[in-house]
Design a protein around this motif. Sequence first.
Motif, PDB file in Angstrom:
ATOM      1  N   ALA A 154       0.810  -1.219   0.000  1.00 22.13           N
ATOM      2  CA  ALA A 154       0.000   0.000   0.000  1.00 22.13           C
ATOM      3  C   ALA A 154       0.841   1.266   0.000  1.00 22.13           C
ATOM      4  CB  ALA A 154      -0.928   0.005   1.216  1.00 22.13           C
ATOM      5  N   LEU A 155       2.132   1.128   0.275  1.00 24.64           N
ATOM      6  CA  LEU A 155       3.024   2.277   0.381  1.00 24.64           C
ATOM      7  C   LEU A 155       3.902   2.387  -0.862  1.00 24.64           C
ATOM      8  CD1 LEU A 155       4.122   1.778   4.106  1.00 24.64           C
ATOM      9  CD2 LEU A 155       2.615   3.589   3.226  1.00 24.64           C
ATOM     10  N   PRO A 156       4.434   3.571  -1.123  1.00 22.02           N
ATOM     11  CA  PRO A 156       5.345   3.715  -2.270  1.00 22.02           C
ATOM     12  C   PRO A 156       6.570   2.819  -2.104  1.00 22.02           C
ATOM     13  CG  PRO A 156       4.676   5.860  -1.424  1.00 22.02           C
ATOM     14  CD  PRO A 156       4.198   4.854  -0.431  1.00 22.02           C
ATOM     15  N   GLU A 157       6.966   2.149  -3.164  1.00 26.51           N
ATOM     16  CA  GLU A 157       8.076   1.202  -3.048  1.00 26.51           C
ATOM     17  C   GLU A 157       9.429   1.887  -2.906  1.00 26.51           C
ATOM     18  OE1 GLU A 157       8.849  -1.198  -6.597  1.00 26.51           O
ATOM     19  OE2 GLU A 157       7.348   0.023  -7.644  1.00 26.51           O
ATOM     20  N   TRP A 158       9.493   3.203  -3.160  1.00 25.99           N
ATOM     21  CA  TRP A 158      10.761   3.922  -3.052  1.00 25.99           C
ATOM     22  C   TRP A 158      11.066   4.391  -1.629  1.00 25.99           C
ATOM     23  CZ3 TRP A 158       8.926   8.402  -1.171  1.00 25.99           C
ATOM     24  CH2 TRP A 158       7.688   8.862  -1.614  1.00 25.99           C
ATOM     25  N   LEU A 159      10.180   4.164  -0.692  1.00 28.77           N
ATOM     26  CA  LEU A 159      10.417   4.656   0.665  1.00 28.77           C
ATOM     27  C   LEU A 159      11.619   3.966   1.305  1.00 28.77           C
ATOM     28  CD1 LEU A 159       6.855   4.830   2.291  1.00 28.77           C
ATOM     29  CD2 LEU A 159       8.247   6.716   1.428  1.00 28.77           C
ATOM     30  N   PRO A 160      12.464   4.729   2.016  1.00 33.79           N
ATOM     31  CA  PRO A 160      13.513   4.092   2.810  1.00 33.79           C
ATOM     32  C   PRO A 160      12.885   3.279   3.931  1.00 33.79           C
ATOM     33  CG  PRO A 160      13.406   6.448   3.274  1.00 33.79           C
ATOM     34  CD  PRO A 160      12.488   6.200   2.118  1.00 33.79           C
ATOM     35  N   LEU A 161      13.521   2.160   4.256  1.00 32.22           N
ATOM     36  CA  LEU A 161      12.950   1.233   5.233  1.00 32.22           C
ATOM     37  C   LEU A 161      14.018   0.797   6.238  1.00 32.22           C
ATOM     38  CD1 LEU A 161      10.567  -1.717   4.574  1.00 32.22           C
ATOM     39  CD2 LEU A 161      12.712  -2.138   5.787  1.00 32.22           C
ATOM     40  N   GLY A 162      13.665   0.892   7.498  1.00 29.93           N
ATOM     41  CA  GLY A 162      14.530   0.377   8.554  1.00 29.93           C
ATOM     42  C   GLY A 162      13.766  -0.623   9.397  1.00 29.93           C
ATOM     43  N   VAL A 163      14.421  -1.716   9.773  1.00 28.28           N
ATOM     44  CA  VAL A 163      13.762  -2.715  10.613  1.00 28.28           C
ATOM     45  C   VAL A 163      13.891  -2.276  12.071  1.00 28.28           C
ATOM     46  CG1 VAL A 163      15.817  -4.211  10.678  1.00 28.28           C
ATOM     47  CG2 VAL A 163      13.564  -5.160  11.187  1.00 28.28           C
ATOM     48  N   GLU A 164      12.747  -2.105  12.720  1.00 25.88           N
ATOM     49  CA  GLU A 164      12.723  -1.712  14.133  1.00 25.88           C
ATOM     50  C   GLU A 164      12.071  -2.852  14.910  1.00 25.88           C
ATOM     51  OE1 GLU A 164      12.459   2.367  16.009  1.00 25.88           O
ATOM     52  OE2 GLU A 164      10.366   1.710  16.154  1.00 25.88           O
ATOM     53  N   ALA A 165      12.898  -3.769  15.367  1.00 30.13           N
ATOM     54  CA  ALA A 165      12.385  -4.976  16.015  1.00 30.13           C
ATOM     55  C   ALA A 165      13.202  -5.324  17.252  1.00 30.13           C
ATOM     56  CB  ALA A 165      12.380  -6.130  15.021  1.00 30.13           C
TER      57      ALA A 165
END
Length: 283
Positions: free
Chosen positions: A231-242
């Motif tokens: 559902a989100l733009p595929e170009w967004l930066p992503l960080g795993v917060e787990a």
Amino acid sequence: MDDVGIEYQTVLGCPPVEFVHLAADLGCRAISMKASTGSYNPYNPYGYDDFSFVDDEGARRRMAAALKDRDVSISLAEGFVVLPGRNLTDDLASLDVMRELGATRANVVTLDADLARSFDQFAAFAEAAAGRGMQTTLEFAKSLTLTDLDTAVAAARHVGRDDFRLLIDTMHVVRSGSTAADLAALDASLFGYVQLCDAALEQQNEVYRDDSSDRAVPGEGELPLVEILLALPEWLPLGVEAPMRTRAAQGMSARECAGLAVEGARGVLAEVRAKRANPGQAR
């Protein structure tokens, strides 16, 4: 969203330079970071020492050298909190040192019950960040004053800047009552960053922040991660917060926990890419 970064909260207080090496060893080229441990600390089960890039020039130099040597960048500067009686722009030294370390984006949250004041604080901070060549993201969560997607959108519209966007934490967005369809209905330009984690659908601890420091490996919980990312733009930066306080209490190291989180995130992203490549299976 091809690359997975690691958020500072994931490594449970790990010293900054050690964090850079950990990220690089896991094949991650981006991390989130804060200017100092300060008073708004992550859960720190390993008893790591406090640090401050503002007060310790040596720590700042060592961090800059590690980032350069390991080809890691700071994708998000964290720790900027609206508090009652305190202006976000009172702490521009922290913003300055994060910019010096290469951060091009800063995240804000609010713990001030006065939402109107918070909205104005966001606007003032975004202007200050823009003057330093930085974008600003806004995070919402049930543990914060700004608790849901609709209010976050209202804040972004109040600020009215292209460089002020929403940060979507997958646990927080689901726990606040929003769905992938709600995200898909919004203008893609409203989004600026994704923090990926997994968790149970319902709150597990009496205090919400205890859930925030004890999340699941992406793909092993109950959150509809693939649907949210589609559902989100595929170009967004992503960080795993787990962050995984239960595993830490059982003796697992921060490095081992981060490794599980990154591996899980890559698995989720592989599924997202496969569904984007075959839209007929995306629903």
